[in-house]
Design a protein around this motif. Structure first.
Motif, PDB file in Angstrom:
ATOM      1  N   LEU A  42       0.172  30.286   5.347  1.00  0.00           N
ATOM      2  CA  LEU A  42      -0.738  30.949   6.280  1.00  0.00           C
ATOM      3  C   LEU A  42      -1.801  31.743   5.528  1.00  0.00           C
ATOM      4  N   ALA A  43      -1.400  32.368   4.423  1.00  0.00           N
ATOM      5  CA  ALA A  43      -2.403  33.047   3.592  1.00  0.00           C
ATOM      6  C   ALA A  43      -3.372  32.031   3.011  1.00  0.00           C
ATOM      7  N   GLY A  44      -2.852  30.912   2.531  1.00  0.00           N
ATOM      8  CA  GLY A  44      -3.720  29.875   1.984  1.00  0.00           C
ATOM      9  C   GLY A  44      -4.681  29.320   3.015  1.00  0.00           C
ATOM     10  N   ALA A  45      -4.223  29.228   4.278  1.00  0.00           N
ATOM     11  CA  ALA A  45      -5.077  28.689   5.347  1.00  0.00           C
ATOM     12  C   ALA A  45      -6.117  29.687   5.816  1.00  0.00           C
ATOM     13  N   ALA A  78       9.176  42.454   1.501  1.00  0.00           N
ATOM     14  CA  ALA A  78       7.945  42.546   2.283  1.00  0.00           C
ATOM     15  C   ALA A  78       6.776  42.978   1.405  1.00  0.00           C
ATOM     16  N   VAL A  79       7.015  43.945   0.524  1.00  0.00           N
ATOM     17  CA  VAL A  79       5.957  44.455  -0.350  1.00  0.00           C
ATOM     18  C   VAL A  79       5.572  43.400  -1.384  1.00  0.00           C
ATOM     19  N   ALA A  80       6.585  42.742  -1.994  1.00  0.00           N
ATOM     20  CA  ALA A  80       6.314  41.728  -3.012  1.00  0.00           C
ATOM     21  C   ALA A  80       5.596  40.528  -2.407  1.00  0.00           C
ATOM     22  N   ALA A  81       5.998  40.102  -1.212  1.00  0.00           N
ATOM     23  CA  ALA A  81       5.348  38.960  -0.569  1.00  0.00           C
ATOM     24  C   ALA A  81       3.909  39.293  -0.183  1.00  0.00           C
ATOM     25  N   ALA A  82       3.676  40.529   0.254  1.00  0.00           N
ATOM     26  CA  ALA A  82       2.312  40.943   0.586  1.00  0.00           C
ATOM     27  C   ALA A  82       1.426  40.920  -0.652  1.00  0.00           C
ATOM     28  N   ALA A  83       1.961  41.371  -1.775  1.00  0.00           N
ATOM     29  CA  ALA A  83       1.198  41.359  -3.022  1.00  0.00           C
ATOM     30  C   ALA A  83       0.906  39.926  -3.460  1.00  0.00           C
ATOM     31  N   PHE A  84       1.889  39.042  -3.306  1.00  0.00           N
ATOM     32  CA  PHE A  84       1.683  37.635  -3.656  1.00  0.00           C
ATOM     33  C   PHE A  84       0.584  37.029  -2.788  1.00  0.00           C
ATOM     34  N   ALA A  85       0.642  37.292  -1.473  1.00  0.00           N
ATOM     35  CA  ALA A  85      -0.358  36.740  -0.562  1.00  0.00           C
ATOM     36  C   ALA A  85      -1.754  37.258  -0.900  1.00  0.00           C
ATOM     37  N   GLY A  87      -2.799  38.165  -3.865  1.00  0.00           N
ATOM     38  CA  GLY A  87      -3.233  37.485  -5.078  1.00  0.00           C
ATOM     39  C   GLY A  87      -3.673  36.056  -4.794  1.00  0.00           C
ATOM     40  N   LEU A  88      -3.008  35.410  -3.829  1.00  0.00           N
ATOM     41  CA  LEU A  88      -3.367  34.040  -3.465  1.00  0.00           C
ATOM     42  C   LEU A  88      -4.687  33.996  -2.713  1.00  0.00           C
ATOM     43  N   ASN A  89      -4.880  34.949  -1.798  1.00  0.00           N
ATOM     44  CA  ASN A  89      -6.088  34.952  -0.972  1.00  0.00           C
ATOM     45  C   ASN A  89      -6.448  36.390  -0.607  1.00  0.00           C
ATOM     46  N   PRO A  90      -7.325  37.012  -1.362  1.00  0.00           N
ATOM     47  CA  PRO A  90      -7.682  38.418  -1.102  1.00  0.00           C
ATOM     48  C   PRO A  90      -8.346  38.630   0.255  1.00  0.00           C
ATOM     49  N   GLN A  91      -8.812  37.563   0.901  1.00  0.00           N
ATOM     50  CA  GLN A  91      -9.454  37.709   2.201  1.00  0.00           C
ATOM     51  C   GLN A  91      -8.459  38.008   3.322  1.00  0.00           C
ATOM     52  N   VAL A  92      -7.176  37.749   3.081  1.00  0.00           N
ATOM     53  CA  VAL A  92      -6.144  37.928   4.099  1.00  0.00           C
ATOM     54  C   VAL A  92      -5.540  39.322   3.973  1.00  0.00           C
ATOM     55  N   GLN A  93      -5.427  40.017   5.085  1.00  0.00           N
ATOM     56  CA  GLN A  93      -4.787  41.324   5.107  1.00  0.00           C
ATOM     57  C   GLN A  93      -3.315  41.152   5.478  1.00  0.00           C
ATOM     58  N   VAL A  94      -2.436  41.696   4.650  1.00  0.00           N
ATOM     59  CA  VAL A  94      -1.000  41.643   4.930  1.00  0.00           C
ATOM     60  C   VAL A  94      -0.464  43.067   4.968  1.00  0.00           C
ATOM     61  N   PHE A  95       0.184  43.402   6.078  1.00  0.00           N
ATOM     62  CA  PHE A  95       0.715  44.743   6.275  1.00  0.00           C
ATOM     63  C   PHE A  95       2.242  44.678   6.203  1.00  0.00           C
ATOM     64  N   PRO A  96       2.839  45.076   5.070  1.00  0.00           N
ATOM     65  CA  PRO A  96       4.294  44.984   4.933  1.00  0.00           C
ATOM     66  C   PRO A  96       5.011  46.169   5.560  1.00  0.00           C
ATOM     67  N   GLN A  97       6.169  45.903   6.132  1.00  0.00           N
ATOM     68  CA  GLN A  97       7.050  46.951   6.644  1.00  0.00           C
ATOM     69  C   GLN A  97       8.454  46.681   6.107  1.00  0.00           C
ATOM     70  N   VAL A  98       8.999  47.637   5.382  1.00  0.00           N
ATOM     71  CA  VAL A  98      10.356  47.502   4.837  1.00  0.00           C
ATOM     72  C   VAL A  98      11.306  48.088   5.871  1.00  0.00           C
ATOM     73  N   ALA A  99      11.749  47.250   6.778  1.00  0.00           N
ATOM     74  CA  ALA A  99      12.562  47.722   7.901  1.00  0.00           C
ATOM     75  C   ALA A  99      13.221  46.531   8.580  1.00  0.00           C
ATOM     76  N   TRP A 100      14.252  46.829   9.370  1.00  0.00           N
ATOM     77  CA  TRP A 100      14.847  45.832  10.247  1.00  0.00           C
ATOM     78  C   TRP A 100      13.972  45.662  11.483  1.00  0.00           C
ATOM     79  N   LEU A 101      13.939  44.459  12.020  1.00  0.00           N
ATOM     80  CA  LEU A 101      13.341  44.247  13.342  1.00  0.00           C
ATOM     81  C   LEU A 101      14.402  44.603  14.372  1.00  0.00           C
ATOM     82  N   THR A 102      14.121  45.557  15.238  1.00  0.00           N
ATOM     83  CA  THR A 102      15.088  46.017  16.230  1.00  0.00           C
ATOM     84  C   THR A 102      14.430  46.038  17.606  1.00  0.00           C
ATOM     85  N   PRO A 103      15.219  46.155  18.672  1.00  0.00           N
ATOM     86  CA  PRO A 103      14.622  46.287  19.996  1.00  0.00           C
ATOM     87  C   PRO A 103      13.751  47.529  20.147  1.00  0.00           C
TER      88      PRO A 103
END
Length: 330
Positions: A42-45, A78-85, A87-103
Motif C-alpha cells: 500500500l505504501a508502494g502504491a 508499528a513504529v518499525a513498519a512505519a519507518a520502513f514505509a 523509507g520506501l515512499n516518503p510521500q505516504v504518511q503512516v501513523f503508528p500506534q503501539v497498542a491493542w485494538l479494543t472495543p
C-alpha cells in the motif's frame, strides 16, 4: 507521477484512480505476517495515509514471515513498519500506534478511515471491527492464516459482515505459535488483502466486497465464493466490550485460573470454568448483564453459548489483553 507510472498506465487505474489512492486513509490493524506485505504494497502504491496499530515488538521468531524487522529486533512493530514505509515512499504518511485494538479505541480509529484492513489474525479483533464497519458502512478486508491455508474476504461497506459468513467459532483456535505457519503462505494472503484494498479504493468491478477466497497451499487448491446475499444472524451476536465498559452491577465471570491471570478481569468477578454453565448452572440475577472474560475471547464465547439457551438477558464478552510491553501506565 514517475513513481506510479507502471500502475497508472493500467486502464483500471489511470490518473483518477491514482488520485483516489493518494487521498485515501486506511486503517491497518496488525503489523505481523499479514500486516507487513499490506504496509509494503500500500505504501508502494501511494496510499496517502495509513494508521497502523499493533501492540507487539519484533522478535527473532517473526523474521521468517516478517522480514522487514531484521534490523529492528526489540522495537515496536508499528513504529518499525512505519519507518520502513517512510523509507520506501516518503510521500505516504503512516501513523503508528503501539497498542491493542479494543472495543474502546476501535470506533474512533474506524471512523477516521476510508477502509479497514484486519491483519491481526485475532477473532476478537475481527468480530469487533466487523461489527463497527457494518454499522458505519466501512469496507472491511479481513484475512486469517494458519499452517498452509487460510482465507481473505471483503466484508461490510454494503456487503454482508464477517458474522454473516462465520456466525460461529471453530471447535479449536490454534495460533501461529502453537500450530506454525509458513512465511510465503501468510505473505500471499497479505498481498491479497492489499490488492483487495486497492480494488475497493479505485472502484474496481466486480468489487471484492462480498468475495471470499480460500487457499490450501499444501495441495495448491483454491476456492472462491461470493456471499453478497448472505443474511446477517438473527440471534443477537456475542458482542465484545472494553474493560472500561464494565459495570459494578455486571455478573462478571473470569474463566481463567489464578495462575493464568493473578488479577481477575474485575474486582467483583467470579472465577468459574466454562463447562459449569448449562441447564443447572449459575445464572445472573434478573436485570444483570452477563460478562464472560478470558485472554482471547474463545472461552468467553463458548461459555456464552452454554448460557444463552437458559437465560434471556444480555451477554457480552471481554478479551482481557495483557499490558503492552514497556507501557508503565497499564
Amino acid at each position: 507521477m514517475i513513481r506510479y507510472d507502471r500502475q497508472t498506465i493500467l486502464p483500471q487505474i489511470g490518473a483518477d484512480g491514482q488520485a483516489r489512492i493518494g487521498t485515501a486513509h486506511v486503517l491497518v490493524v496488525g503489523a505481523g505476517g499479514l500486516g507487513v506485505p499490506v504496509v509494503q504494497y500500500l505504501a508502494g502504491a501511494g496510499v496517502g495515509r495509513m494508521t497502523l496499530i499493533d501492540p507487539d515488538r519484533a522478535e527473532e521468531t517473526n523474521l521468517h514471515r516478517q522480514p522487514i524487522y531484521g534490523p529492528a529486533l526489540g522495537q515496536p512493530k508499528a513504529v518499525a513498519a512505519a519507518a520502513f514505509a517512510h523509507g520506501l515512499n516518503p510521500q505516504v504518511q503512516v501513523f503508528p500506534q503501539v497498542a491493542w485494538l479494543t472495543p474502546e479505541n476501535a470506533p474512533a480509529l474506524v471512523e477516521g478511515a476510508d477502509l479497514v484492513l484486519d491483519c491481526a489474525d485475532s477473532f476478537a479483533v475481527s468480530y469487533t471491527l466487523s461489527d463497527i464497519c457494518l454499522a458505519r458502512r466501512k469496507p472491511f478486508i479481513s484475512a486469517s492464516v494458519l499452517g498452509l491455508s487460510g482465507y481473505v474476504g471483503g466484508f461490510c461497506g454494503g456487503a454482508p459482515s464477517l458474522r454473516a459468513v462465520f456466525p460461529d467459532l471453530p471447535d479449536t483456535l490454534a495460533t501461529c505459535a502453537t500450530a506454525g505457519v509458513l512465511g510465503p503462505v501468510v505473505g500471499m494472503f497479505g498481498l491479497l488483502q492489499a490488492q483487495m484494498a486497492l480494488a475497493v479504493l479505485i472502484g474496481l468491478e466486480p468489487s471484492p466486497l462480498g468475495q471470499l477466497v480460500q487457499y490450501d497451499m499444501s495441495g495448491f487448491r483454491m476456492a472462491s465464493i461470493r456471499f453478497d446475499t448472505a443474511p446477517e444472524p438473527d440471534q443477537p451476536p456475542h458482542r465484545f466490550i472494553a474493560k472500561a465498559d464494565l459495570r459494578a452491577s455486571d455478573f462478571v465471570v473470569d474463566l481463567r485460573d489464578t495462575q493464568e491471570a493473578p488479577e481477575p478481569a474485575a474486582p467483583h468477578a467470579k472465577r468459574l470454568a466454562e463447562d459449569v454453565f448449562g441447564p443447572s448452572g449459575p445464572c445472573p440475577a434478573p436485570g444483570q448483564r452477563a460478562v464472560f472474560a478470558c485472554r482471547s475471547g474463545l472461552r468467553a464465547w463458548r461459555a456464552a453459548d452454554r448460557l444463552r439457551p437458559h437465560w434471556g438477558g444480555e451477554i457480552v464478552l471481554l478479551a482481557d489483553t495483557p499490558p503492552v510491553q514497556g507501557d508503565k501506565t497499564t
